[in-house]
Scaffold this motif. Sequence first.
Motif, PDB file in Angstrom:
ATOM      1  N   GLY A   1      88.139   8.822  64.037  1.00 13.37           N
ATOM      2  CA  GLY A   1      88.296   7.763  65.023  1.00 13.37           C
ATOM      3  C   GLY A   1      88.298   6.394  64.375  1.00 13.37           C
ATOM      4  N   ILE A   2      89.173   5.515  64.848  1.00 15.04           N
ATOM      5  CA  ILE A   2      89.290   4.168  64.284  1.00 15.04           C
ATOM      6  C   ILE A   2      88.137   3.316  64.799  1.00 15.04           C
ATOM      7  N   VAL A   3      87.359   2.758  63.889  1.00 16.47           N
ATOM      8  CA  VAL A   3      86.192   1.960  64.261  1.00 16.47           C
ATOM      9  C   VAL A   3      86.650   0.558  64.678  1.00 16.47           C
ATOM     10  N   VAL A   4      86.229   0.138  65.875  1.00 16.91           N
ATOM     11  CA  VAL A   4      86.578  -1.191  66.385  1.00 16.91           C
ATOM     12  C   VAL A   4      85.327  -1.877  66.922  1.00 16.91           C
ATOM     13  N   LEU A  57      96.235   8.600  61.058  1.00 19.67           N
ATOM     14  CA  LEU A  57      96.734   8.547  59.684  1.00 19.67           C
ATOM     15  C   LEU A  57      97.239   7.145  59.328  1.00 19.67           C
ATOM     16  N   LEU A  58      97.932   6.502  60.257  1.00 20.45           N
ATOM     17  CA  LEU A  58      98.451   5.151  60.018  1.00 20.45           C
ATOM     18  C   LEU A  58      97.312   4.198  59.680  1.00 20.45           C
ATOM     19  N   ALA A  59      96.214   4.279  60.442  1.00 22.63           N
ATOM     20  CA  ALA A  59      95.066   3.410  60.199  1.00 22.63           C
ATOM     21  C   ALA A  59      94.431   3.705  58.840  1.00 22.63           C
ATOM     22  N   GLY A  82      94.083   1.372  55.214  1.00 17.95           N
ATOM     23  CA  GLY A  82      92.771   1.021  54.682  1.00 17.95           C
ATOM     24  C   GLY A  82      91.755   0.622  55.723  1.00 17.95           C
ATOM     25  N   LEU A  83      92.007   0.975  56.992  1.00 19.84           N
ATOM     26  CA  LEU A  83      91.064   0.622  58.054  1.00 19.84           C
ATOM     27  C   LEU A  83      89.911   1.619  58.108  1.00 19.84           C
ATOM     28  N   LYS A  84      88.775   1.160  58.568  1.00 20.57           N
ATOM     29  CA  LYS A  84      87.591   2.007  58.643  1.00 20.57           C
ATOM     30  C   LYS A  84      87.727   3.018  59.774  1.00 20.57           C
TER      31      LYS A  84
END
Length: 310
Positions: free
Chosen positions: A23-26, A9-11, A15-17
Amino acid sequence: SIGVRPDSLLAKNAGLKTNERGGIVVDKRQRTSDENIYAVGDAVEIVDYATKLPAMIPLAAPANKQARVAANDICGICDEYEGSIGTSILKVFDVTVATAGLNERTAQNLGLAYDKVFLLAPDHATYYPDAKSMWLKVLFEKENGRILGAQVVGPAGVDKRLDVLAVAIRVGLTASDLIELDLAYAPPYSSAKDPVNMVGLMAENLVKGLVKQFHWDEVDKLAENKGAQLVDVRGAGEFEKGHLPGFVNVPLKTLRENVSKLDPQKPIYLNCEAGLRSYYAARILIQNGFDAYYLSGGYRLYSLIKNDLK
């Protein structure tokens, strides 16, 4: 048992993808869609090293490796995270369950040309006291024998074999390579041919076309196949205690003298307790011009799975 959902949720609020699972895209340097923000651990999307496809693998060991990559990059040290094969292990009472690389469902979904072997093997030489059996299931590419995935279950020796197979998957070893591995041997610890070596031998035989096999989920349909010969090569006492539907008993020790009673124009499917004697029988019959197949894992595996599905 119900899976892991990333707490991202924080990501998202930043506004992170993220991917469709949250899942947070890195990238390989663990940078998010904002190059000044890094993310590591269970909530990030990584690369499945075996398939080179995006994946979610929430495990402690990959998280630690990702953290080192991120820290290095922050400090100006060039480093990249290449992905995980999802090596994991679990103790359930007295049984250990371990896995690495692809499972069969994933291999099927990806449309891979793969094969598999099942092996029931002792954790150390059986003439040394307290030997315990484990099951190994190993997936490999049909064309070249490259190891794709492994699962091992048993009360002892599981972690040792799974770790070796995990390395094999990571570095792209083939079945032939497994045969050549020099693994620690003394009767309290292993057999002269370790279960990992045995898996390599079994898979190499299939890749080279020296023998053919069939699997537990094909057994029931075979009983309806009027054009097939179904033979159980265990002893009469074993056969009477329980046998596969439609199979007749021809013990291995009498097989050669009964070859003339079998029809070389029809395929023949062979079964024994765990796959070893039926493999011997298949080799005998193939050398006599038969189209022969042996049951991988034998009656033991079939019974275990069928009883579990009831």
